[in-house]
Design an enzyme around this catalytic site. Structure first.
Site, PDB file in Angstrom:
ATOM      1  N   HIS A 290       0.834  -1.199   0.000  1.00 33.19           N
ATOM      2  CA  HIS A 290       0.000   0.000   0.000  1.00 33.19           C
ATOM      3  C   HIS A 290       0.877   1.262   0.000  1.00 33.19           C
ATOM      4  CE1 HIS A 290      -3.826  -2.011   0.551  1.00 33.19           C
ATOM      5  NE2 HIS A 290      -3.284  -2.764   1.481  1.00 33.19           N
TER       6      HIS A 290
ATOM      7  N   ARG B 175      17.842  -7.110   9.341  1.00 31.75           N
ATOM      8  CA  ARG B 175      19.235  -6.785   9.053  1.00 31.75           C
ATOM      9  C   ARG B 175      20.061  -8.059   9.169  1.00 31.75           C
ATOM     10  NH1 ARG B 175      22.389  -6.372  13.588  1.00 31.75           N
ATOM     11  NH2 ARG B 175      21.269  -6.443  15.592  1.00 31.75           N
TER      12      ARG B 175
END
Length: 250
Positions: free
Chosen positions: A137, A204
């Protein structure tokens, strides 16, 4: 007088244990009959479905099958969503949109939403509830409801041999290399190098393999020892009992 016979008008009238057995037997029959394979595709007409691939029953939402290609020996668990295009009955052109390699596993309740190309490499395993999407979105206009704004799409590529933990989310534009581990609950975007472990939201790199030094940082647990070929279950149990006795000092 003729002997009176017990009759049951419905499953609910059966005694508890009998009703449970009948219900479970019926559900097992439905699971077998409702599974989708290359030989028993049911209503689903995929662009390709390889030998040995099986979609468990009940399936989740599936549409755009013509643009979905499933490799060989894939395991698609119950309630897995597989979609190509933003909605059913669109013409998406000549090329496949969602491609699963050979030996891909999608855990129960996972979703793969391919509005533009998604490829998942051979032998990639996904835990339950994994969400992979090529569309997200947008919220550029602060005055317009987010759900009414035109979304952004970008291809997703997941390399071979990856492991995606329970509840992992792979966002548009993500590119995962070979043998990548995604920790449970992580949210991945961008590029992930080969043989890396990623965790967090956003994810990460927390560990990766270096050819010169091995895993950096080093693994905290020893590598599992493969079971030798030809070892029986009785021999394995005997070895386990021997290890327990050694640990307890017996």
């Amino acid at each position: 007088m003729p002997k009176k016979q017990n009759t049951f008008s419905s499953l609910a009238d059966l005694p508890g244990r009998a009703a449970s057995r009948v219900a479970h037997a019926g559900w097992r029959w439905m699971q077998r009959a409702g599974a989708v394979t290359a030989r028993t595709p049911g209503r689903l007409r995929f662009g390709a479905i390889g030998a040995g691939t099986r979609l468990a029953f009940p399936q989740g939402t599936v549409f755009g099958e013509r643009w979905i290609r499933l490799g060989e020996h894939c395991i698609i668990a119950e309630q897995v969503t597989l979609t190509a295009g933003m909605m059913p009955d669109l013409d998406l052109g000549p090329d496949p949109v969602l491609v699963l390699g050979n030996g891909v596993v999608l855990g129960r309740g996972s979703h793969v939403i391919a509005d533009t190309r998604i490829t998942i490499g051979d032998d990639t395993f996904c835990g339950p509830g994994v969400y992979i999407t090529s569309t997200n979105h947008s919220y550029d206009d602060p005055n317009e409801p987010v759900g009414r704004q035109w979304p952004r799409s970008a291809p997703v590529e997941i390399g071979p041999g990856c492991w995606l933990g329970t509840g992992a989310v792979i966002l548009p534009g993500a590119r995962l290399g070979r043998n990548v581990v995604v920790a449970a609950g992580s949210v991945v975007r961008g590029e992930v190098p080969d043989r890396a472990v990623v965790a967090g939201a956003p994810a990460r790199v927390v560990r990766r393999w270096e050819p010169e030094t091995g895993w950096v940082p080093p693994l905290r647990t020893p590598a599992p020892v493969p079971i030798p070929d030809g070892l029986t279950s009785e021999q394995l149990r005997g070895l386990a009992l021997l290890a327990e006795a050694e640990q307890s000092g017996v």
